[in-house]
Design an enzyme around this catalytic site. Structure first.
Site, PDB file in Angstrom:
ATOM      1  N   LYS A  13       0.837  -1.220   0.000  1.00 20.40           N
ATOM      2  CA  LYS A  13       0.000   0.000   0.000  1.00 20.40           C
ATOM      3  C   LYS A  13       0.869   1.266   0.000  1.00 20.40           C
ATOM      4  O   LYS A  13       0.646   2.191  -0.774  1.00 20.40           O
ATOM      5  CB  LYS A  13      -0.909   0.043   1.248  1.00 20.40           C
ATOM      6  CG  LYS A  13      -1.806  -1.168   1.424  1.00 20.40           C
ATOM      7  CD  LYS A  13      -2.668  -1.045   2.671  1.00 20.40           C
ATOM      8  CE  LYS A  13      -1.921  -1.011   3.994  1.00 20.40           C
ATOM      9  NZ  LYS A  13      -1.216  -2.253   4.353  1.00 20.40           N
ATOM     10  N   ARG A  88      -8.916   1.426   9.809  1.00 19.36           N
ATOM     11  CA  ARG A  88      -8.532   0.037  10.106  1.00 19.36           C
ATOM     12  C   ARG A  88      -9.554  -0.644  10.997  1.00 19.36           C
ATOM     13  O   ARG A  88      -9.362  -1.806  11.360  1.00 19.36           O
ATOM     14  CB  ARG A  88      -7.204   0.042  10.843  1.00 19.36           C
ATOM     15  CG  ARG A  88      -6.005  -0.317   9.987  1.00 19.36           C
ATOM     16  CD  ARG A  88      -4.815  -0.119  10.878  1.00 19.36           C
ATOM     17  NE  ARG A  88      -3.681  -0.905  10.558  1.00 19.36           N
ATOM     18  CZ  ARG A  88      -2.650  -0.455   9.842  1.00 19.36           C
ATOM     19  NH1 ARG A  88      -2.680   0.724   9.301  1.00 19.36           N
ATOM     20  NH2 ARG A  88      -1.598  -1.218   9.687  1.00 19.36           N
ATOM     21  N   ARG A 127      11.875  -6.056   4.162  1.00 18.91           N
ATOM     22  CA  ARG A 127      11.666  -4.597   4.030  1.00 18.91           C
ATOM     23  C   ARG A 127      12.744  -3.824   4.786  1.00 18.91           C
ATOM     24  O   ARG A 127      13.133  -4.169   5.891  1.00 18.91           O
ATOM     25  CB  ARG A 127      10.299  -4.199   4.580  1.00 18.91           C
ATOM     26  CG  ARG A 127      10.137  -2.680   4.626  1.00 18.91           C
ATOM     27  CD  ARG A 127       8.714  -2.227   4.750  1.00 18.91           C
ATOM     28  NE  ARG A 127       8.054  -2.738   5.922  1.00 18.91           N
ATOM     29  CZ  ARG A 127       6.755  -2.571   6.167  1.00 18.91           C
ATOM     30  NH1 ARG A 127       6.006  -1.936   5.295  1.00 18.91           N
ATOM     31  NH2 ARG A 127       6.215  -3.062   7.257  1.00 18.91           N
ATOM     32  N   ARG A 160      12.172  -2.113  10.378  1.00 19.11           N
ATOM     33  CA  ARG A 160      11.183  -1.683  11.365  1.00 19.11           C
ATOM     34  C   ARG A 160      11.073  -2.711  12.482  1.00 19.11           C
ATOM     35  O   ARG A 160      11.092  -3.918  12.221  1.00 19.11           O
ATOM     36  CB  ARG A 160       9.804  -1.540  10.687  1.00 19.11           C
ATOM     37  CG  ARG A 160       9.548  -0.151  10.179  1.00 19.11           C
ATOM     38  CD  ARG A 160       8.317  -0.034   9.335  1.00 19.11           C
ATOM     39  NE  ARG A 160       7.109  -0.642   9.864  1.00 19.11           N
ATOM     40  CZ  ARG A 160       5.918  -0.573   9.263  1.00 19.11           C
ATOM     41  NH1 ARG A 160       5.803   0.088   8.120  1.00 19.11           N
ATOM     42  NH2 ARG A 160       4.855  -1.142   9.782  1.00 19.11           N
ATOM     43  N   ARG A 171       0.388  -8.886  13.826  1.00 19.62           N
ATOM     44  CA  ARG A 171      -0.223  -7.860  12.964  1.00 19.62           C
ATOM     45  C   ARG A 171      -1.187  -8.494  11.951  1.00 19.62           C
ATOM     46  O   ARG A 171      -2.238  -7.935  11.658  1.00 19.62           O
ATOM     47  CB  ARG A 171       0.862  -7.075  12.220  1.00 19.62           C
ATOM     48  CG  ARG A 171       1.574  -6.068  13.122  1.00 19.62           C
ATOM     49  CD  ARG A 171       2.872  -5.585  12.519  1.00 19.62           C
ATOM     50  NE  ARG A 171       2.710  -4.870  11.275  1.00 19.62           N
ATOM     51  CZ  ARG A 171       3.675  -4.734  10.366  1.00 19.62           C
ATOM     52  NH1 ARG A 171       4.869  -5.266  10.565  1.00 19.62           N
ATOM     53  NH2 ARG A 171       3.463  -4.057   9.277  1.00 19.62           N
TER      54      ARG A 171
END
Ligand code: AP5
Length: 215
Positions: A13, A88, A127, A160, A171
């Site tokens: 996203k 969310r 990532r 992260r 998550r």
């Protein structure tokens, strides 16, 4: 154009929102980025948010809604915006609808990004995010020119803390429980468009632009 990008953690996203923002000249509002900035600055809001983010839980609605309200009221959002990672929860979505209605506007599209779960995990585990600007890379799929260094600003790339394996699981579960009901929510409002998020970044971008142009 007022857009929401919806989908599981790591579907791409943020990557696509950056590109759409540049292409259409509308700002990207990422609640994750706003919260991480508050955490880095150690503001009271950031300190409160950190405990939830570290566990992979959602930050309370009232905190996030306040952030989004402030941003969407800014002059730069007059022509539209891309909401990345908000709403969310159903209460967040209801509040957004009310906020926009007060201004006499509404959402144009909710783009629902879909990729297989295994791909989500491999995207998140590789990532790397710039510690200094919003740029995001992947060690294998979207590598920087120089390892560990941001192409855009020369900042140091970091992993992260919520991309660690255990937090990723949590998550994904939180997404299934609290965010996935928004798929049906927006489908019923005839706003939902589904995007196949698999494949190279440029291919996904091409499909997304075609979808937005057709809408
Ligand atoms: P947030 O930052 O919003 O995290 P997220 O939704 O979990 O989404 P991600 O940023 O993980 O993924 P993405 O879909 O943007 O993927 P990306 O483009 O980076 O939220 C973090 C936390 O903040 C939450 O857990 C929560 O605690 C809190 N929070 C935020 N919003 C909230 C809200 N509204 N309410 C309550 N709490 C909230 O891509 C992922 C990787 O894949 C990158 O490495 C990228 O380079 C790579 N990639 C992208 N596209 C491709 C492609 N096509 N092929 C291969 N690799 C690709």
């Amino acid at each position: 154009m007022r857009l929401v990008f919806l989908g599981a953690p790591g579907v791409g996203k943020g990557t696509q929102a950056e590109m759409v923002s540049a292409k259409y000249g509308i700002p990207k509002i990422s609640t994750g980025d706003l919260l991480r900035a508050a955490v880095a600055q150690k503001t009271p809001l950031g300190l409160e948010a950190k405990q939830f983010m570290d566990r992979g839980d959602l930050v309370p609605d009232k905190v996030v809604i306040g952030l989004v309200e402030e941003k969407t009221n800014a002059a730069e959002c007059a022509k539209g915006f891309i909401l990345d990672g908000f709403p969310r929860t159903v209460p967040q979505a209801d509040t957004l609808t009310g906020m926009l209605a007060k201004k006499g506007v509404s959402l144009d599209r909710v783009v629902y990004f879909v990729i297989p779960r295994e791909e989500v995990i491999s995207r998140l585990s590789g990532r790397r995010s710039c510690s200094n600007c919003p740029a995001v890379y992947h060690v294998e799929f979207v590598p920087p020119k120089q390892e560990g260094v941001c192409d855009d600003c020369g900042g140091t790339l970091i992993q992260r803390s919520d991309d660690q394996k255990e937090t990723v699981e949590s998550r994904l579960n939180v997404y299934e429980e609290q965010t996935s009901p928004l798929i049906q929510y927006y489908r019923e409002k005839n706003l939902l468009v589904e995007l196949n998020g698999s494949g190279a970044v440029e291919d996904v971008q091409g499909r997304l632009v075609a979808l937005l142009s057709a809408s």
